[in-house]
Enzyme design. Structure first.
Site, PDB file in Angstrom:
ATOM      1  N   ARG A  97      -3.627  -2.109 -15.557  1.00 38.35           N
ATOM      2  CA  ARG A  97      -3.123  -3.136 -14.649  1.00 38.35           C
ATOM      3  C   ARG A  97      -3.433  -4.529 -15.192  1.00 38.35           C
ATOM      4  NH1 ARG A  97      -5.262  -4.483  -8.597  1.00 38.35           N
ATOM      5  NH2 ARG A  97      -3.409  -5.547  -7.833  1.00 38.35           N
TER       6      ARG A  97
ATOM      7  N   ASP B 252       5.633  -5.332   3.514  1.00 42.08           N
ATOM      8  CA  ASP B 252       4.762  -4.256   4.006  1.00 42.08           C
ATOM      9  C   ASP B 252       4.731  -4.262   5.533  1.00 42.08           C
ATOM     10  OD1 ASP B 252       2.750  -3.495   1.381  1.00 42.08           O
ATOM     11  OD2 ASP B 252       3.727  -5.436   1.382  1.00 42.08           O
TER      12      ASP B 252
ATOM     13  N   ARG C 196       7.926  -2.834   6.825  1.00 45.07           N
ATOM     14  CA  ARG C 196       7.895  -1.364   6.708  1.00 45.07           C
ATOM     15  C   ARG C 196       7.019  -0.763   7.803  1.00 45.07           C
ATOM     16  NH1 ARG C 196       7.082  -1.880   0.177  1.00 45.07           N
ATOM     17  NH2 ARG C 196       9.254  -1.514  -0.434  1.00 45.07           N
TER      18      ARG C 196
ATOM     19  N   HIS D  47      -1.206  -7.059  -1.499  1.00 43.66           N
ATOM     20  CA  HIS D  47       0.029  -6.277  -1.535  1.00 43.66           C
ATOM     21  C   HIS D  47      -0.226  -5.134  -2.512  1.00 43.66           C
ATOM     22  CE1 HIS D  47       4.148  -5.015  -1.768  1.00 43.66           C
ATOM     23  NE2 HIS D  47       4.262  -5.353  -3.040  1.00 43.66           N
TER      24      HIS D  47
END
Length: 334
Positions: free
Chosen positions: A108, A168, A171, A195
């Site tokens: 990452r 988010d 959702r 996030h």
């Protein structure tokens, strides 16, 4: 003066045109997300001028032409595109969706660093031509890159916004509404923090018509909840992974979300959205990180941070989310 062209014969010009539209928005990156945002901005009548910027000239021109050819069916929007950032001059909002995708076996932090290098080129060029714009960062990891954009741009914190957990939260509301069999607009709930995997569902504030679900079911959102509402937050976290697995990318929902955010800014609507903003000193956060909190959005960007009441468990989770993000930021080479 004698008219020399058909246009001159039809139109008698009595004033000079303005160089830049009052609602000009630039989108950097014409991939799936960037074009979904551009399409939503145009079809929903949010902008009067739309500028597209990318490094791939042929695709850029093709996308511009495709949007232009639908003009007869919409409110008129000037659509321009170029690999030269001069096309973005005078933008009220600059949306950055450009970024590298994660390679197989890449960490990452390695992905973050590659995107930082991209931002070192993108952000200064946007600032050169639109020094007073509001930056909306959509590229992932969005919280880290919003922090990077803030540092690179020199803009005040209110003018650098990450899309964060706004999608988010949408959702979250949708999945709650599916269980309750009512409209998502009537379900109120927020996802805050990163996030990503360390996001925090604020079950203590989830309500319908002012009635908190936690007052009816005190265990809601916990592992001891017999109805397993906690699964909804897990599904929110996994949504993007699932969509990418099924269709290869996410685009439409984030595009609609970006359009709604820009509309709120340009029209000074003062909506409350969960967006990535500088979170230091809120909820006991000591780190200089950007993460999502409920904020009020208007023509000057983030004009207020909502002082949301959190449970002890939620407070601990948001602090941990900040530490997770700070761990990534500390490894970034600016």
């Amino acid at each position: 003066m004698e008219a020399t062209t058909l246009a001159d014969q039809l139109l008698v010009r009595i004033a000079e045109e303005h160089d830049h539209a009052s609602a000009k928005v630039t989108v950097v990156g014409v991939g799936q997300v960037g074009m979904a945002a551009a399409f939503a901005l145009m079809t929903q009548g949010v902008v009067s001028e739309l500028a597209l910027v990318d490094v791939v000239a042929d695709k850029l021109r093709g996308e511009m032409m495709d949007l232009q050819h639908g003009q007869a069916f919409l409110r008129t929007v000037k659509v321009v595109a170029s690999t030269d950032y001069a096309v973005s001059k005078g933008s009220k909002i600059c949306i950055v969706t450009a970024g590298a995708r994660q390679k197989e076996g890449e960490s990452r932090l390695e992905l973050v660093q590659r995107n930082v290098e991209i931002f070192k080129f993108v952000i200064p060029n946007l600032m050169k031509y639109s020094p007073n714009c509001i930056l909306v960062i959509v590229s992932n990891p969005v919280d880290v890159l919003t922090h990077v954009a803030w540092k690179l741009s020199g803009l005040p914190q209110n003018k650098v916004i990450g899309s964060g957990t706004m999608l988010d939260s949408s959702r979250f509301r949708f999945l709650i509404s599916e269980r309750l069999k009512i409209a998502p607009q009537s379900c109120h709930g927020y996802i805050i923090g990163e996030h990503g995997d360390s996001s925090v569902a604020i079950w203590s504030a989830v309500n319908v018509a002012g009635t908190r679900l936690q007052d009816i079911c005190p265990q809601i959102g916990t592992s001891s909840d017999p109805e397993n509402w906690e699964q909804i937050h897990k599904d929110v976290i996994n949504s993007a992974y699932e969509i990418i697995k099924l269709k290869g990318y996410t685009s439409w929902a984030i595009g609609i979300m970006v359009s709604a955010l820009c509309n709120a800014i340009l029209k000074n609507q003062k909506f409350v959205y969960t967006l990535s903003t500088l979170a230091k000193d809120y909820h006991g956060i000591k780190e200089e990180v950007f993460l999502s909190l409920p904020v009020v959005v208007g023509e000057n960007g983030v004009i207020a941070v909502f002082n949301q009441k959190l449970s002890e468990d939620e407070l601990e989770k948001i602090k941990q989310s900040a530490k997770t993000l700070n761990g990534v930021i500390s490894g970034v080479k600016m």
